[in-house]
Design an enzyme around this catalytic site. Structure first.
Site, PDB file in Angstrom:
ATOM      1  N   HIS A 141      24.269 -37.507  32.904  1.00 45.98           N
ATOM      2  CA  HIS A 141      24.885 -37.300  33.957  1.00 45.98           C
ATOM      3  C   HIS A 141      24.252 -38.029  35.212  1.00 45.98           C
ATOM      4  O   HIS A 141      23.917 -37.945  36.322  1.00 45.98           O
ATOM      5  CB  HIS A 141      24.685 -36.020  34.446  1.00 45.98           C
ATOM      6  CG  HIS A 141      25.842 -35.166  33.931  1.00 45.98           C
ATOM      7  ND1 HIS A 141      25.937 -33.619  34.196  1.00 45.98           N
ATOM      8  CD2 HIS A 141      26.703 -35.326  33.145  1.00 45.98           C
ATOM      9  CE1 HIS A 141      26.694 -33.234  33.500  1.00 45.98           C
ATOM     10  NE2 HIS A 141      27.350 -34.173  32.957  1.00 45.98           N
TER      11      HIS A 141
ATOM     12  N   GLU B  29      36.998 -31.727  33.184  1.00 48.80           N
ATOM     13  CA  GLU B  29      35.942 -31.039  32.471  1.00 48.80           C
ATOM     14  C   GLU B  29      34.624 -30.939  33.245  1.00 48.80           C
ATOM     15  O   GLU B  29      34.118 -29.639  33.209  1.00 48.80           O
ATOM     16  CB  GLU B  29      35.598 -31.775  31.100  1.00 48.80           C
ATOM     17  CG  GLU B  29      34.852 -30.907  29.942  1.00 48.80           C
ATOM     18  CD  GLU B  29      33.281 -31.127  30.172  1.00 48.80           C
ATOM     19  OE1 GLU B  29      32.670 -30.634  29.571  1.00 48.80           O
ATOM     20  OE2 GLU B  29      33.026 -32.044  31.129  1.00 48.80           O
ATOM     21  N   GLU B  30      34.335 -31.984  33.796  1.00 46.63           N
ATOM     22  CA  GLU B  30      33.024 -31.891  34.467  1.00 46.63           C
ATOM     23  C   GLU B  30      33.133 -31.118  35.866  1.00 46.63           C
ATOM     24  O   GLU B  30      32.198 -30.795  36.569  1.00 46.63           O
ATOM     25  CB  GLU B  30      32.671 -33.346  34.981  1.00 46.63           C
ATOM     26  CG  GLU B  30      32.376 -34.445  33.738  1.00 46.63           C
ATOM     27  CD  GLU B  30      30.964 -33.890  32.900  1.00 46.63           C
ATOM     28  OE1 GLU B  30      30.367 -33.064  33.199  1.00 46.63           O
ATOM     29  OE2 GLU B  30      30.665 -34.596  32.334  1.00 46.63           O
TER      30      GLU B  30
ATOM     31  N   HIS C 140      36.804 -34.552  26.323  1.00 46.98           N
ATOM     32  CA  HIS C 140      37.212 -34.973  27.787  1.00 46.98           C
ATOM     33  C   HIS C 140      37.024 -36.294  28.203  1.00 46.98           C
ATOM     34  O   HIS C 140      36.147 -37.072  27.752  1.00 46.98           O
ATOM     35  CB  HIS C 140      36.520 -33.780  28.717  1.00 46.98           C
ATOM     36  CG  HIS C 140      34.999 -34.392  28.938  1.00 46.98           C
ATOM     37  ND1 HIS C 140      34.327 -35.038  30.028  1.00 46.98           N
ATOM     38  CD2 HIS C 140      33.706 -33.923  28.372  1.00 46.98           C
ATOM     39  CE1 HIS C 140      32.962 -35.322  29.997  1.00 46.98           C
ATOM     40  NE2 HIS C 140      32.639 -34.339  29.034  1.00 46.98           N
TER      41      HIS C 140
ATOM     42  N   ASP D 242      29.181 -39.513  27.822  1.00 46.43           N
ATOM     43  CA  ASP D 242      29.506 -38.123  28.269  1.00 46.43           C
ATOM     44  C   ASP D 242      30.970 -38.520  29.025  1.00 46.43           C
ATOM     45  O   ASP D 242      30.746 -38.417  30.206  1.00 46.43           O
ATOM     46  CB  ASP D 242      28.462 -37.375  29.029  1.00 46.43           C
ATOM     47  CG  ASP D 242      29.114 -36.108  29.349  1.00 46.43           C
ATOM     48  OD1 ASP D 242      29.901 -35.431  28.966  1.00 46.43           O
ATOM     49  OD2 ASP D 242      28.171 -35.624  30.182  1.00 46.43           O
TER      50      ASP D 242
ATOM     51  N   ASP E  13      32.065 -33.950  22.251  1.00 47.88           N
ATOM     52  CA  ASP E  13      31.560 -33.955  23.456  1.00 47.88           C
ATOM     53  C   ASP E  13      30.382 -34.687  23.282  1.00 47.88           C
ATOM     54  O   ASP E  13      29.429 -33.943  23.100  1.00 47.88           O
ATOM     55  CB  ASP E  13      31.889 -32.614  24.335  1.00 47.88           C
ATOM     56  CG  ASP E  13      31.429 -33.046  25.990  1.00 47.88           C
ATOM     57  OD1 ASP E  13      31.163 -34.162  26.118  1.00 47.88           O
ATOM     58  OD2 ASP E  13      31.524 -32.038  26.389  1.00 47.88           O
TER      59      ASP E  13
END
Length: 489
Positions: free
Chosen positions: A410, A308-309, A263, A275, A337
């Site tokens: 994140h 994606e997130e 992604h 990420d 990923d």
């Protein structure tokens, strides 16, 4: 050397590559740490110049896509076909969030993706009501855990963990809570999560605070104090267009396709360099290798997923809209990923599909041969393999871990300093080798499994994918509540 001579030599060199056959050894040799670094440096720069992120619906995503397209669509045009696959999805942005404590103090708080807004202009000021902690089953994840609790017009203090955050919030609303103060289930920085677009309008406002503050407030409530807290959330929701980027080799049989996916979007909190800039960079370098060679038997498709997130939106849209004929042509899916976590583990995905092992074996054996402790891991529910598993395509992939393997998961610190270059390089080499082997030979790899009736309705298929996209946070990419990823909850 004269300019004209240099041009001729360059063209001769390109021609020499173009006449060569693809081998696993050549693909591995083409992967250079310096080039992987160059890509991630550029992604980091893009985020820095676009509000700190590369998230769906925001300028950083489009700039990241332009970076991919400049190479795939322009530099590789003679050997690669490229297009965008557009789709719409609900965009959300929390413009402001605050939690004010019982003494009027400002409390550190993060917003979740699809975080509901508080009503009116002043937010919610209300007494806190504590809720029981159950780390084994998951705190406030089940109706029986709410027995005897009347949260009407109060802010419910709830501990995070184990089940989907959305499940906790729905139960809080059912028991009258005006909002939820969610405290993290681990010390340190608080990672983000998504509540999922499917839950818009169903959940109360929520502010996520630290474990230390939550436990301190819980102790004061247990001692009989009344604590009045204010929660304020200003959020916007609107439909925005975005896209997947799909590039595939002109070489190879279109009826036998291997797909590599990663992604391209980040969370809104940061640049998303691990990420999933790590997987996006890996795909770009493998594509750059394959475009130089001729004569491989099977077509290789590279896909950078969008949104994606926000709940695996791009990959689920892709798999959901494939015809049965096109699904049958996909022989294997590899998902990359988070493959450069700074304190990496080396997970190789393998599920229940008998074909999964054919790809997992290739990835694992390369890592083990080079001294990296690869281990098999089950698929979760939080990354872009979900749609392929659901349509029966044999799948595998690599993952180096969220928290604690990636302490910046994140968070804003998921930047260029948050990468294990050793892990990223060896994983990309393993991925390149596996793709090259399958590009030349799919012997023994079974076709996709068709475990459900072919005549299901479109509505039934959509419900099935929505169910998967909102499953409770699971092991891998979904940790504290979770992109399983980010947390897709």
């Amino acid at each position: 050397m004269k300019a004209g001579t240099a041009l001729v030599m360059g063209l001769l060199a390109l021609g020499a590559h173009a006449s060569e056959t693809l081998t696993p050894e050549k693909a591995v040799a083409d992967i250079k740490t310096q080039e992987l670094q160059r890509n991630l440096w550029n992604f980091n720069k893009i985020a820095r110049e676009n509000g700190g992120n590369r998230a769906f619906g925001l300028p950083g995503y489009d700039a990241s896509a332009d970076y991919i397209l400049e190479r795939a669509e322009k530099r590789f045009a003679t050997t690669v076909n490229v297009h965008k696959q557009y789709f719409n999805h609900t965009f959300t942005l929390v413009r402001d969030i605050s939690v004010t404590g019982p003494e009027g103090e400002k409390v550190d708080v993060i917003a979740l993706i699809y975080n509901p807004a508080t009503p009116g202009d002043d937010g919610i000021t209300a007494p806190l009501i504590d809720t029981p902690v159950d780390d084994a089953r998951g705190s406030m994840c089940f109706e029986d855990q709410w027995a005897g609790i009347d949260a009407t017009n109060k802010l419910a203090l709830v501990k995070r963990g184990t089940c989907a955050i959305a499940d906790k919030l729905k139960l809080a609303a059912a028991h009258g809570a005006a909002g939820v103060i969610l405290y993290h289930n681990a010390p340190g920085a608080i990672p983000g999560a998504t509540l999922g677009a499917a839950n818009i309008g169903l959940l109360p406002p929520v502010g996520t605070i630290s474990l230390a503050v939550g436990e301190a407030w819980s102790a004061r409530l247990a001692a009989g104090e009344e604590l009045v807290v204010r929660l304020y959330v200003d959020a916007v929701y609107e439909s925005r267009e975005t896209y997947n980027i799909i590039a595939e080799t002109k070489e190879g049989d279109p009826n036998n396709v291997i797909i590599l996916g990663a992604h391209l979007d980040s969370v809104q909190a940061g640049a998303g360099i691990n990420d999933d800039g790590s997987g996006s960079s890996a795909l770009l370098e493998i594509l750059g290798s394959f475009k130089k060679y001729k004569g491989f038997k099977n077509k290789v498709r590279f896909i950078w997923w969008g949104a994606e997130e926000s709940g695996l939106i791009g990959s689920l849209y892709y798999t959901r809209t494939l015809s049965e004929e096109e699904r049958d042509k996909i022989r294997f899916y590899f998902n990359y990923d988070m493959i450069g976590s700074i304190n990496p583990k080396f997970d190789v995905y393998q599920g229940d599909n008998a074909g999964d092992a054919y790809g997992a074996d290739l990835l694992e054996e390369y890592l083990l041969e080079h001294g990296f402790p690869a281990q098999r891991a089950p698929f979760g529910s939080g990354s872009d393999y979900v749609g392929f598993i659901q349509i029966g395509v044999p799948s595998s992939g690599l993952h180096t871990g969220t928290t604690p393997y990636d302490p910046c998961y994140h968070l804003a610190c998921d930047n260029i300093d948050n990468i294990s270059w050793e892990a990223l390089t060896i994983n990309t080499k393993a991925a390149a080798r596996a793709a090259a082997i399958f590009a030349n030979d799919l012997s023994g790899v079974p076709p996709r499994t068709k475990t459900t009736p072919a005549k299901r309705s479109v509505q039934a298929i959509r419900r099935e994918f929505e169910r998967w996209a909102t499953i409770a946070e699971e092991s891998d990419h979904a940790q504290s509540c979770a992109h399983g990823k980010q947390e897709v909850v």
